[in-house]
Design an enzyme around this catalytic site. Structure first.
Site, short mmCIF file in Angstrom:
data_model
loop_
_atom_site.label_atom_id
_atom_site.label_comp_id
_atom_site.label_asym_id
_atom_site.label_seq_id
_atom_site.Cartn_x
_atom_site.Cartn_y
_atom_site.Cartn_z
N SER A 48 -9.42 -11.33 16.77
CA SER A 48 -10.16 -12.28 15.96
C SER A 48 -11.36 -12.91 16.64
O SER A 48 -12.33 -13.27 15.99
CB SER A 48 -9.23 -13.41 15.49
OG SER A 48 -8.23 -12.87 14.67
N SER A 49 -11.31 -13.08 17.94
CA SER A 49 -12.42 -13.79 18.58
C SER A 49 -12.85 -13.09 19.86
O SER A 49 -12.12 -12.28 20.43
CB SER A 49 -12.03 -15.24 18.88
OG SER A 49 -11.02 -15.27 19.85
#
Length: 181
Positions: A9-10
């Site tokens: 996600s990041s």
């Protein structure tokens, strides 16, 4: 050909473990990206789906790496199915469209997703009907007293003075004054 897809996600997260597991499961080509799963515009996923050919199998480590909802998952798997591409989830052996049982499980998931969507839409329509019956319409409640703004203007106040007095934005003041015309 076995095609892998890995996603985190990041930027601070690492998908090395996913990539290693995909290669260990036989993935010859792995598409990877660092992007939120909520973002439907994922370039590497799009490339993986476009790259896949009839007879290929797309594999992922966990279901949440691919889709955030049953409807989105169904959409992706339906696309793969139309192309003649299988789909497997390494952490869940029952999610494998290359087997009869896996296809059955996906069919059930798709039915549940469709049912959930219909229920959600039904509840939404009931809520809208109830709000209309109570005289409420969509949108935020008004926080600007338009009559007060018009009265201040009639009393000779300039727009900047009205803004300073009321604390309302210039745009809201002009909007209130335009509605008077």
């Amino acid at each position: 050909m076995i095609i892998g897809y890995a996603r985190v996600s990041s930027v601070g997260q690492d998908h090395t473990t996913q990539i290693e597991r995909l290669h260990a499961a036989g993935a010859e080509k792995v598409f990877q990206e660092k992007q939120s799963g909520l973002d439907r515009d994922r370039p590497e996923l799009a490339r993986a789906l476009e790259f896949a050919r009839e007879g290929d199998v797309l594999i992922i480590t966990k279901l949440d790496r691919l889709a955030r909802s049953a409807a989105h998952l169904h959409e992706i798997v339906e696309l793969l199915d139309r192309k003649g591409v299988g789909f497997k989830v390494l952490d869940d052996a029952s999610l494998d469209t290359t087997t009869r049982t896996g296809k059955l499980v996906f069919g059930i998931l798709a039915s549940i997703a469709e049912f959930e969507t219909a229920l959600r839409k039904e509840r939404q329509m009931e809520g809208i009907a109830r709000a209309k019956a109570e005289g409420r319409t969509g949108g935020r409640p008004k926080t600007v007293d338009e009559d007060q703004i018009r009265a201040l203007k009639v009393d000779g106040m300039s727009v900047p003075e009205i803004v300073k007095t009321t604390g309302i934005s210039r745009a809201a003041v002009y909007r209130a004054l335009q509605q008077q015309e």
